[in-house]
Motif scaffolding. Structure first.
Motif, mmCIF file in Angstrom:
data_model
loop_
_atom_site.group_PDB
_atom_site.id
_atom_site.type_symbol
_atom_site.label_atom_id
_atom_site.label_comp_id
_atom_site.label_asym_id
_atom_site.label_seq_id
_atom_site.Cartn_x
_atom_site.Cartn_y
_atom_site.Cartn_z
ATOM 1 N N PRO A 1 0.827 -1.218 0.000
ATOM 2 C CA PRO A 1 0.000 0.000 0.000
ATOM 3 C C PRO A 1 0.860 1.267 0.000
ATOM 4 O O PRO A 1 2.049 1.248 0.331
ATOM 5 C CB PRO A 1 -0.784 -0.116 1.307
ATOM 6 N N THR A 2 0.243 2.376 -0.323
ATOM 7 C CA THR A 2 0.912 3.674 -0.271
ATOM 8 C C THR A 2 1.033 4.137 1.177
ATOM 9 O O THR A 2 0.095 4.008 1.964
ATOM 10 C CB THR A 2 0.122 4.722 -1.078
ATOM 11 N N VAL A 3 2.209 4.661 1.515
ATOM 12 C CA VAL A 3 2.473 5.146 2.870
ATOM 13 C C VAL A 3 3.066 6.547 2.786
ATOM 14 O O VAL A 3 3.938 6.815 1.955
ATOM 15 C CB VAL A 3 3.458 4.227 3.622
ATOM 16 N N VAL A 4 2.589 7.441 3.644
ATOM 17 C CA VAL A 4 3.195 8.758 3.788
ATOM 18 C C VAL A 4 3.775 8.848 5.192
ATOM 19 O O VAL A 4 3.087 8.586 6.184
ATOM 20 C CB VAL A 4 2.180 9.887 3.554
ATOM 21 N N ILE A 5 5.054 9.204 5.278
ATOM 22 C CA ILE A 5 5.759 9.349 6.552
ATOM 23 C C ILE A 5 5.697 10.814 6.970
ATOM 24 O O ILE A 5 6.128 11.690 6.220
ATOM 25 C CB ILE A 5 7.221 8.894 6.423
ATOM 26 N N VAL A 6 5.150 11.082 8.138
ATOM 27 C CA VAL A 6 5.008 12.450 8.640
ATOM 28 C C VAL A 6 5.959 12.641 9.817
ATOM 29 O O VAL A 6 5.894 11.883 10.797
ATOM 30 C CB VAL A 6 3.560 12.753 9.060
ATOM 31 N N VAL A 7 6.832 13.648 9.713
ATOM 32 C CA VAL A 7 7.854 13.895 10.735
ATOM 33 C C VAL A 7 7.699 15.312 11.285
ATOM 34 O O VAL A 7 8.069 16.273 10.603
ATOM 35 C CB VAL A 7 9.269 13.729 10.155
ATOM 36 N N PRO A 8 7.136 15.495 12.473
ATOM 37 C CA PRO A 8 7.134 16.830 13.090
ATOM 38 C C PRO A 8 8.531 17.151 13.607
ATOM 39 O O PRO A 8 9.183 16.303 14.232
ATOM 40 C CB PRO A 8 6.131 16.694 14.236
ATOM 41 N N ALA A 9 9.018 18.361 13.354
ATOM 42 C CA ALA A 9 10.394 18.693 13.738
ATOM 43 C C ALA A 9 10.463 20.142 14.211
ATOM 44 O O ALA A 9 9.994 21.046 13.517
ATOM 45 C CB ALA A 9 11.330 18.474 12.555
ATOM 46 N N ARG A 10 11.061 20.327 15.357
ATOM 47 C CA ARG A 10 11.285 21.677 15.892
ATOM 48 C C ARG A 10 12.707 21.745 16.442
ATOM 49 O O ARG A 10 13.045 21.060 17.411
ATOM 50 C CB ARG A 10 10.263 22.004 16.980
ATOM 51 N N ASP A 11 13.558 22.527 15.784
ATOM 52 C CA ASP A 11 14.959 22.685 16.197
ATOM 53 C C ASP A 11 15.655 21.333 16.326
ATOM 54 O O ASP A 11 16.180 20.967 17.382
ATOM 55 C CB ASP A 11 15.041 23.455 17.522
ATOM 56 N N GLU A 12 15.670 20.591 15.230
ATOM 57 C CA GLU A 12 16.230 19.236 15.222
ATOM 58 C C GLU A 12 17.469 19.113 14.335
ATOM 59 O O GLU A 12 17.812 18.015 13.895
ATOM 60 C CB GLU A 12 15.169 18.229 14.763
ATOM 61 N N ALA A 13 18.147 20.215 14.062
ATOM 62 C CA ALA A 13 19.311 20.165 13.166
ATOM 63 C C ALA A 13 20.407 19.261 13.705
ATOM 64 O O ALA A 13 21.186 18.693 12.926
ATOM 65 C CB ALA A 13 19.849 21.581 12.943
ATOM 66 N N ALA A 14 20.491 19.092 15.012
ATOM 67 C CA ALA A 14 21.559 18.285 15.587
ATOM 68 C C ALA A 14 21.388 16.797 15.295
ATOM 69 O O ALA A 14 22.378 16.068 15.156
ATOM 70 C CB ALA A 14 21.630 18.513 17.099
ATOM 71 N N VAL A 15 20.142 16.322 15.215
ATOM 72 C CA VAL A 15 19.915 14.885 15.029
ATOM 73 C C VAL A 15 19.472 14.533 13.613
ATOM 74 O O VAL A 15 19.532 13.363 13.210
ATOM 75 C CB VAL A 15 18.862 14.369 16.041
ATOM 76 N N LEU A 16 19.028 15.521 12.846
ATOM 77 C CA LEU A 16 18.461 15.247 11.526
ATOM 78 C C LEU A 16 19.430 14.561 10.556
ATOM 79 O O LEU A 16 18.995 13.706 9.765
ATOM 80 C CB LEU A 16 17.936 16.549 10.914
#
Length: 402
Positions: free
Chosen positions: A46-61
């Protein structure tokens, strides 16, 4: 000594009940269901969309986002990263990583500041899910920006959901355990969570019977889109600070099936090197978990003292007190309760690949969690509430309570 002996006996009785009557919460065998023999699972992805909320995540991205872009998923999939007002260039970095690594298509969106009555993460999920619905996906993968996935993670999640008819499949990511404080606090965090929400009770499927517990782990949630729409997610839980549990309850109310287990292919890469970092992680939502109730806080504090702190105190008191039956009862009951406590903690330490010598230190960790919970309540009554990345939420989780 007589009072201590009675409390030690009560503590031992509680531990015997926890050992046998709390859904075997201490076992770590609740893993993603296998589906090798399930017919039709691998015929049409099936089709899947991955949703990633991110706030000040430059260190781990740089570590987490490529793991999503490089998913070896046989069907159609894409990633939507929702940049929630970041000030560290999270959105620009996400675009750069997509250009560098390729893989699944990436969309970066910015919803602006949350409307009144919304927490930041759920506001981001609202925007990301709205964009995802235009693709008419069968599933949504809601995952945090600090979560790294093995290349086959999405395939395994989808296969398990389809083979077993599960509407919400959630895995508790293996948290980072590197520093001394992480070794002392992190495995206990998952242990306490499983004690509060026994995974077997969540996953048990008995037709016509209500589940005895409902929860999810927000770092990795595969959700059937039709069920999410029917449950009104995320609007129905928009005020929830503990959003993962609220989402699971909304799915269950809508007639969906929920599954939660420990991850083998999903890891949290966020570091908590100092005790202060771990303290903030726990205290920001501990009082919300107690529904901001002073009565529940008092009961929780008393329970932690009786169940976790009394056993070692009674064991040592009985050992060094003057001889007598009462001292012996206190000592042996405390020692037995302490042994049961340490024994039930060992499977979680093995899961985290930590020394079993940490097991007898669980009372010390429980004391830390007690202090963190009290601090969480104090923050709430000072008007600081549940604070996370520059935002403070002072209202109770009204949506979850309803």
């Amino acid at each position: 000594m007589g009072t201590l002996a009675w409390i030690a006996v009560i503590s031992l009785g509680v531990w015997l009940w926890l050992l046998l009557g709390r859904g075997f919460f201490w076992r770590t065998d609740q893993r993603l269901p296998r589906c090798d023999a399930a017919p039709g699972v691998y015929d049409d992805w099936p089709t899947v969309v991955i949703v990633v909320p991110a706030r000040d995540e430059a260190a781990v991205l740089p570590e987490s986002l490529p793991s999503l872009l490089r998913q070896a998923y046989p069907g159609q999939a894409e990633v939507i990263l929702v940049d929630d007002g970041s000030t560290d260039g999270t959105g620009a970095l996400a675009r750069e990583l997509s250009a560098r690594y390729g893989g699944l298509p990436l969309t970066v969106a910015s919803p602006g500041e949350p409307d009144a009555g919304w927490t930041g993460k759920l506001w981001s999920l609202r925007h990301g899910i709205a964009l995802a619905l235009s693709e008419d996906p069968e599933y949504l993968l809601l995952t945090d920006a600090d979560i790294a996935h093995e290349p086959d993670s999405l395939s395994e999640l989808v296969a398990a959901a389809r083979a077993h008819g599960i509407d919400l499949v959630s895995q508790m990511a293996r948290l980072r355990v590197a520093t001394l404080w992480e070794r002392l606090v992190v495995p206990a965090f998952v242990y306490f969570f499983a004690q509060l929400y026994p995974f077997r009770w969540i996953n048990r499927r008995k037709p016509g019977r209500r589940a005895r517990a409902t929860a999810a782990a927000g770092g990795c949630v595969l959700l059937r889109t039709a069920t999410a729409v029917r449950a009104g997610i995320p609007e129905s839980v928009r005020q929830s600070v503990i959003d993962d549990v609220a989402v699971a309850r909304a799915v269950r109310r809508a007639g969906g099936r929920v599954w939660l287990g420990l991850a083998e292919r999903v890891d949290s890469i966020r570091p908590y090197p100092r005790l202060a970092d771990l303290w903030r992680m726990v205290s920001r939502s501990a009082y919300a978990q107690l529904r901001h109730s002073p009565l529940l806080l008092a009961g929780t504090a008393a329970g932690l003292v009786v169940v976790y702190l009394v056993p070692p105190v009674a064991a040592f008191a009985g050992m060094y007190a003057a001889g007598g039956t009462v001292a012996a009862v206190a000592g042996w009951a405390g020692l037995a309760a302490w042994a049961l406590m340490a024994g039930t903690y060992m499977p979680m330490l093995r899961y985290y690949r930590q020394s079993l010598w940490l097991a007898p230190l669980l009372p010390l960790t429980a004391l830390l969690y007690l202090l963190m919970t009290v601090d969480s309540a104090m923050r709430h009554y000072r008007g600081r509430g549940a604070a996370w990345k520059g935002r403070t939420y002072t209202r109770p989780e009204a949506a979850q309570d309803r």
